[in-house]
Scaffold this active site. Structure first.
Site, mmCIF file in Angstrom:
data_model
loop_
_atom_site.group_PDB
_atom_site.id
_atom_site.type_symbol
_atom_site.label_atom_id
_atom_site.label_comp_id
_atom_site.label_asym_id
_atom_site.label_seq_id
_atom_site.Cartn_x
_atom_site.Cartn_y
_atom_site.Cartn_z
ATOM 1 N N GLU A 71 9.957 -2.058 4.058
ATOM 2 C CA GLU A 71 9.196 -1.947 2.801
ATOM 3 C C GLU A 71 10.104 -1.508 1.658
ATOM 4 O O GLU A 71 10.011 -2.021 0.542
ATOM 5 C CB GLU A 71 8.045 -0.954 2.979
ATOM 6 C CG GLU A 71 6.928 -1.497 3.848
ATOM 7 C CD GLU A 71 5.849 -0.486 4.191
ATOM 8 O OE1 GLU A 71 4.732 -0.913 4.477
ATOM 9 O OE2 GLU A 71 6.131 0.729 4.184
ATOM 10 N N LYS A 88 5.343 6.542 2.060
ATOM 11 C CA LYS A 88 5.022 5.329 2.792
ATOM 12 C C LYS A 88 5.544 5.454 4.227
ATOM 13 O O LYS A 88 6.314 6.333 4.544
ATOM 14 C CB LYS A 88 5.640 4.096 2.103
ATOM 15 C CG LYS A 88 4.893 3.728 0.818
ATOM 16 C CD LYS A 88 5.345 2.411 0.204
ATOM 17 C CE LYS A 88 5.375 1.241 1.130
ATOM 18 N NZ LYS A 88 4.088 0.951 1.816
ATOM 19 N N GLY A 89 5.075 4.540 5.063
ATOM 20 C CA GLY A 89 5.569 4.517 6.433
ATOM 21 C C GLY A 89 4.541 4.898 7.466
ATOM 22 O O GLY A 89 4.849 4.963 8.655
ATOM 23 N N GLY A 105 0.822 -1.199 0.000
ATOM 24 C CA GLY A 105 0.000 0.000 0.000
ATOM 25 C C GLY A 105 0.859 1.253 0.000
ATOM 26 O O GLY A 105 2.092 1.193 -0.129
ATOM 27 N N ALA A 106 0.208 2.398 0.156
ATOM 28 C CA ALA A 106 0.931 3.674 0.250
ATOM 29 C C ALA A 106 0.054 4.670 0.994
ATOM 30 O O ALA A 106 -1.171 4.538 1.011
ATOM 31 C CB ALA A 106 1.268 4.210 -1.134
ATOM 32 N N GLY A 125 2.398 3.091 8.567
ATOM 33 C CA GLY A 125 2.354 1.946 9.481
ATOM 34 C C GLY A 125 3.701 1.671 10.140
ATOM 35 O O GLY A 125 3.845 0.685 10.872
HETATM 36 C C1 5RP Z 1 3.138 1.038 6.178
HETATM 37 C C2 5RP Z 1 2.800 1.681 4.911
HETATM 38 C C3 5RP Z 1 1.419 1.469 4.384
HETATM 39 O O1 5RP Z 1 1.495 0.930 3.118
HETATM 40 C C4 5RP Z 1 0.726 2.793 4.330
HETATM 41 O O2 5RP Z 1 0.765 3.366 5.631
HETATM 42 C C5 5RP Z 1 -0.726 2.640 3.877
HETATM 43 O O3 5RP Z 1 -1.429 1.953 4.852
HETATM 44 P P1 5RP Z 1 -2.968 1.636 4.708
HETATM 45 O O4 5RP Z 1 -3.102 0.638 3.609
HETATM 46 O O5 5RP Z 1 -3.356 1.097 6.051
HETATM 47 O O6 5RP Z 1 -3.670 2.929 4.402
HETATM 48 O O7 5RP Z 1 3.571 2.352 4.284
HETATM 49 O O8 5RP Z 1 4.409 1.417 6.619
#
Ligand code: 5RP
Length: 239
Positions: A105, A96-97, A84-85, A99
Site C-alpha cells: 500500500e 494502515k495495515g 482505506g485506513a 489488512g
Molecule cells: C489494509 C489496510 C486497510 O486499508 C485498513 O486496514 C482498513 O481496512 P477496512 O477498510 O477493512 O476497515 O490498511 O492493509
C-alpha cells in the site's frame, strides 16, 4: 447509516475523482473492496483504466470484475490511489495495515500523484494510536527485531504490548511479501514523525503502517453525510 453503508458512501464519492485513461492504484481492505466493486460496472460500461493492486486479494477481486490490471513494474507512475485506513487524524496522518498490506500500500501510494483515503467515521480520530500500529518485519531475528522496536519506540515516547499477528489458521500471519506483522498497541502516538523515524532505524523492520504526508484527501462518510479532509490546506469542508 451502518459502518458498512458509510464505507459504500465514501467509496461512491471517490468515483468522482476517477477519470477515463487514468492509471489507478487500488487499495486493500473492506472499504477499498467496496470501491473496487463499484468500479467494476463502470469499467464494463466503458471507463478506460489501468490498475495496480496493493494486495493479491485486491488483484483477484479486480480481475474478476474485468478491470484491466497491470503491475507496478509495468506501470510505475500512477495518477491516483484510492485506499482505506485504520485511523486518520486531522493532518491526514494514517495508520494502515490492519489488512496486512501496508508495505505494498505504501509503495503504490507513494508511486501515485495523489492518494485519496476512503473511510467510515469510526476511523477519524484526534490522535492516532488506539488502533495498534502494524509493523512489517522480516522473519529472521524476530525476537531481536521486536526488542529493538520496543527500545526505539520507547525513546520516541511509545510503549505498549507488541504482538505477533496470527492468521486464521493459528500460525503467524504472513504478508504477501512473506513477512511477519507486529501489532504495536501504543495507545497514543503523540509524535508520529518521531516514531516513524525510530522504526526506520530498525534493520529488521521492512515498513510500518504510519502514512505521514502521503494522503492528499480523505473522504469520510458519517451518519450526517460526507466530510472531505484535504491535506493541502487542512480545510475541512462539509458537503
Ligand atoms: C489494509 C489496510 C486497510 O486499508 C485498513 O486496514 C482498513 O481496512 P477496512 O477498510 O477493512 O476497515 O490498511 O492493509
Amino acid at each position: 447509516m451502518s459502518d458498512d453503508e458509510q464505507k459504500i458512501a465514501a467509496a461512491e464519492r471517490a468515483l468522482q475523482y476517477v477519470e477515463s485513461g487514468m492509471k489507478l492504484g487500488l487499495g486493500t481492505g473492506t472499504t477499498a473492496a467496496k470501491f473496487v466493486d463499484l468500479l467494476g460496472p463502470k469499467v464494463q460500461a466503458g471507463l478506460e483504466l489501468t490498475c495496480v493492486a496493493t494486495s493479491e486479494a485486491t488483484q483477484a477481486r479486480a480481475k474478476a470484475l474485468g478491470i484491466r490490471m497491470s503491475t507496478l513494474d509495468e506501470t510505475p507512475f500512477l495518477d491516483l490511489t484510492i485506499d482505506g485506513a485504520d485511523q486518520l487524524d486531522g493532518e491526514l496522518h494514517l495508520i494502515k495495515g490492519g489488512g496486512g498490506a501496508l508495505l505494498r500500500e505504501k509503495i503504490v501510494a507513494t508511486s501515485s500523484d495523489r492518494m485519496i483515503v476512503i473511510a467510515d467515521a469510526s476511523k477519524r480520530v484526534e490522535m492516532l494510536g488506539s488502533h495498534p500500529l502494524p509493523v512489517e518485519v522480516v522473519r529472521f531475528g524476530l525476537t531481536a527485531t521486536r526488542n529493538t522496536v520496543i527500545a526505539l519506540a520507547s525513546d520516541a515516547g511509545c510503549e505498549g504490548e507488541i504482538t505477533l499477528r496470527q492468521g486464521a489458521d493459528g500460525k503467524p500471519f504472513l504478508t504477501d511479501s512473506g513477512n511477519y506483522i507486529l501489532d504495536c498497541a501504543f495507545g497514543r502516538i503523540e509524535e508520529p514523525e518521531d516514531l516513524d523515524d525510530a522504526l526506520k532505524m530498525v534493520p529488521g523492520v521492512v515498513e510500518n503502517g504510519l502514512f505521514l504526508g502521503i494522503a492528499d484527501l480523505a473522504i469520510v462518510a458519517g451518519p450526517d453525510g460526507i466530510t472531505l479532509l484535504s491535506a493541502k490546506d487542512n480545510d475541512n469542508g462539509d458537503d
